[in-house]
Design a protein around this motif. Structure first.
Motif, mmCIF file in Angstrom:
data_model
loop_
_atom_site.group_PDB
_atom_site.id
_atom_site.type_symbol
_atom_site.label_atom_id
_atom_site.label_comp_id
_atom_site.label_asym_id
_atom_site.label_seq_id
_atom_site.Cartn_x
_atom_site.Cartn_y
_atom_site.Cartn_z
ATOM 1 N N GLN A 19 0.799 -1.223 0.000
ATOM 2 C CA GLN A 19 0.000 0.000 0.000
ATOM 3 C C GLN A 19 0.835 1.278 0.000
ATOM 4 N N HIS A 113 0.360 -9.496 4.034
ATOM 5 C CA HIS A 113 -0.740 -8.530 4.131
ATOM 6 C C HIS A 113 -1.418 -8.445 2.757
ATOM 7 N N PHE A 114 -2.285 -9.382 2.488
ATOM 8 C CA PHE A 114 -3.140 -9.453 1.282
ATOM 9 C C PHE A 114 -2.439 -9.803 -0.039
ATOM 10 N N ASN A 157 -2.210 -11.023 7.878
ATOM 11 C CA ASN A 157 -3.172 -9.958 8.147
ATOM 12 C C ASN A 157 -4.558 -10.347 7.631
ATOM 13 N N GLU A 158 -5.540 -10.253 8.483
ATOM 14 C CA GLU A 158 -6.953 -10.386 8.115
ATOM 15 C C GLU A 158 -7.260 -11.507 7.125
ATOM 16 N N HIS A 219 -9.409 -9.144 11.497
ATOM 17 C CA HIS A 219 -10.346 -8.051 11.218
ATOM 18 C C HIS A 219 -11.628 -8.389 11.964
ATOM 19 N N ASN A 279 -7.786 -5.713 14.368
ATOM 20 C CA ASN A 279 -7.982 -4.594 13.449
ATOM 21 C C ASN A 279 -9.456 -4.245 13.556
ATOM 22 N N TYR A 281 -12.625 -1.494 12.734
ATOM 23 C CA TYR A 281 -13.111 -0.329 11.992
ATOM 24 C C TYR A 281 -14.572 0.019 12.225
ATOM 25 N N TRP A 304 -18.762 3.731 6.349
ATOM 26 C CA TRP A 304 -18.698 2.806 7.485
ATOM 27 C C TRP A 304 -19.113 3.549 8.746
ATOM 28 N N GLU A 330 -4.732 -2.371 14.040
ATOM 29 C CA GLU A 330 -5.198 -1.335 13.117
ATOM 30 C C GLU A 330 -6.451 -0.706 13.688
ATOM 31 N N TRP A 365 -4.172 3.175 11.918
ATOM 32 C CA TRP A 365 -4.147 2.975 10.469
ATOM 33 C C TRP A 365 -4.655 4.255 9.832
ATOM 34 N N GLU A 372 -5.421 2.308 -1.244
ATOM 35 C CA GLU A 372 -6.480 1.624 -0.494
ATOM 36 C C GLU A 372 -7.114 0.524 -1.366
ATOM 37 N N TRP A 373 -6.295 -0.426 -1.782
ATOM 38 C CA TRP A 373 -6.751 -1.596 -2.547
ATOM 39 C C TRP A 373 -7.657 -1.197 -3.701
ATOM 40 N N PHE A 381 -6.604 7.433 4.491
ATOM 41 C CA PHE A 381 -6.633 6.987 5.897
ATOM 42 C C PHE A 381 -5.465 7.557 6.707
HETATM 43 C C1 BGC Z 1 -6.607 -3.609 5.971
HETATM 44 C C2 BGC Z 1 -5.841 -2.437 5.384
HETATM 45 C C3 BGC Z 1 -6.813 -1.426 4.810
HETATM 46 C C4 BGC Z 1 -7.703 -0.938 5.918
HETATM 47 C C5 BGC Z 1 -8.708 0.116 5.504
HETATM 48 C C6 BGC Z 1 -7.835 -3.213 6.730
HETATM 49 O O1 BGC Z 1 -8.870 -4.117 6.496
HETATM 50 O O2 BGC Z 1 -5.744 -4.443 6.693
HETATM 51 O O3 BGC Z 1 -4.947 -2.918 4.429
HETATM 52 O O4 BGC Z 1 -6.181 -0.370 4.165
HETATM 53 O O5 BGC Z 1 -8.432 -2.024 6.438
HETATM 54 O O6 BGC Z 1 -9.624 -0.383 4.601
#
Ligand code: BGC
Length: 427
Positions: A19, A113-114, A157-158, A219, A279, A281, A304, A330, A365, A372-373, A381
């Motif tokens: 990223q 990480h992904f 990761n996740e 996550h 992690n 959110y 979100w 995160e 994070w 951002e993917w 972020f």
């Molecule tokens: C991920 C990050 C991503 C962040 C915000 C997480 O799920 O590990 O790579 O940028 O969320 O979407």
């Protein structure tokens, strides 16, 4: 003082190699971007140009006072072809780790990480039953290369976001929609984690170290029925929670496997975490099998829900169930204009500091704006703004607040006036 930081709580930030680094075309996300699949047309081959600006970025982290830093290494750089390792890439990361350590920042290294190297992606990645052993070989290389200078690791990761987005919803590469693929990936990622957990401990013990800490970053969301009186919503909520995070968490923490996680070779019941990595959110409001958001609540720029209590609820729930410290590996928000991130940081850290909970680390994070993917560069972020045309970094107001919190051990009245007072959420 508005509030004092919880005693012993260490503050830092988190990033992921793909990223922020740029410059690597040998991974599945670079290919996905080249196929035009990223919403704003951006690519991780550019990202935040961190690979060539590592020292400058670490200098900035040190100036901001960060105490801990969770960062990733790019597998496709270190092992560009199966079994072939790149000495220059390894040296690059050694220098990065040595430099942050010299600056007083403690590293937490994420192995996966992904992103997958193309050779791994093209053999089916974690759907392939050889993947636990392949991942273990990479872990061995990582510990051989960095074991003397890194004591803390996140294996994966996740796994739940990776597997659902890539293999169930068809949203991320390789865009599959298959429950069978999801089950294979969950099962193999669990085995990859367990094998790596054991190996990292064993190897570092042999090297003479007794301070090893290994876990994975989960996550975790809070799930609630959209209408608590509706039995279908209640069932859908519990089922979503179990399928998305319950089963995989249990399997990776304890080796106890139950559908949708199948037991693979080498996975025995045990303890596979030295801290609980969360992690966090948001909260999901559930009325069916896909995700929903409450209508009347504060939301971030990706829609979100902002629900700070959820982190405390989850930390307490997992702390009670599995024991030990919680690292918030995160937590952050998408706020493209930095208009409410300061309040977000304030509210979340105040709650961690004042409520009862086992949290000992907080990795925001993210350190800086990044790729951002599938959303690309558009969604921000970072505590630090990145101008992608010039790669200039500018610490945002929220970043200045974060830095002042670390330096003052809490939020002073002046910091509140300067950064938080006029920072407001939106619906
Ligand atoms: C991920 C990050 C991503 C962040 C915000 C997480 O799920 O590990 O790579 O940028 O969320 O979407």
């Amino acid at each position: 003082m508005r509030f004092k930081l919880k005693e012993g709580l260490l503050l830092g930030s988190a990033t992921a190699a793909t990223q922020i680094e740029g410059g690597d075309e040998n991974n599945n996300w670079a290919r996905f971007a080249a196929e035009g699949k990223v919403k704003d047309g951006s690519s991780p081959v550019t990202a935040s140009g961190h690979y060539t600006r590592v020292r400058e970025d670490i200098d900035l982290m040190a100036e901001m006072g960060l105490e801990v830093y969770r960062f990733g290494i790019e597998w496709s750089r270190i092992e560009p072809r199966r079994g072939e390792y790149d000495a220059e890439a390894i040296e690059h990361y050694r220098e990065e780790i040595e430099y942050m350590t010299e600056k007083g920042i403690k590293p937490l290294l994420t192995i996966h990480h992904f992103t997958n190297p193309l050779w791994f992606e093209d053999m089916g990645a974690f759907e392939n039953d050889d993947s636990p052993e392949i991942f273990l070989s990479f872990t061995k290389k990582v510990v051989e290369a960095f074991g003397d200078i890194v004591s803390e690791y996140i294996t994966i990761n996740e796994p739940n976001v990776y597997a659902t987005n890539s293999l169930l919803w068809g949203y991320w590469p390789p865009e599959k929609k298959s429950m069978g693929a999801l089950v294979n990936a969950f099962s193999n990622m669990t085995a990859a984690h367990v094998l790596s957990y054991n190996y990292i401990h064993e190897k570092r013990r042999e090297m003479g170290y007794d301070d090893t800490r290994v876990s994975f970053a989960n996550h975790l969301r809070v799930f609630e029925p959209k209408n608590p009186k509706n039995p279908f919503h209640r069932i859908a909520s519990s089922l979503s929670e179990y399928l998305f995070q319950g089963a995989i968490t249990e399997a990776m923490m304890t080796g106890k496997c139950a559908f949708p996680v199948l037991r693979r070779k080498g996975v025995k019941k045990g303890k596979y975490h030295d801290f609980i990595g969360i992690n966090y959110y948001s909260r999901s409001s559930v009325s069916g099998l896909s995700d929903g958001v409450r209508e009347d609540c504060y939301k971030n720029d990706l829609g979100w829900e902002i629900y700070h209590e959820g982190l405390i609820e989850l930390a307490n729930k997992l702390g009670k169930k599995y024991g030990g410290e919680v690292y918030v590996t995160e937590n952050g928000t998408c706020d493209n204009t930095d208009s409410f991130r300061a309040r977000f940081v304030y509210d979340q850290l105040k709650m961690i500091s004042e409520a009862e909970n086992p949290i000992t680390r907080y990795y925001h994070w993210s350190f800086m704006d990044n790729f951002e993917w599938k959303e690309g560069e558009r969604e921000r972020f970072g505590l630090v703004h990145v101008d992608y045309a010039t790669q200039k970094r500018t610490v945002k107001e929220s970043g200045r607040l974060y830095s002042s919190i670390i330096k003052n051990g809490g939020v002073t009245d002046e910091a509140y006036e300067e950064f938080v007072k006029n920072s407001h959420y939106k619906k």
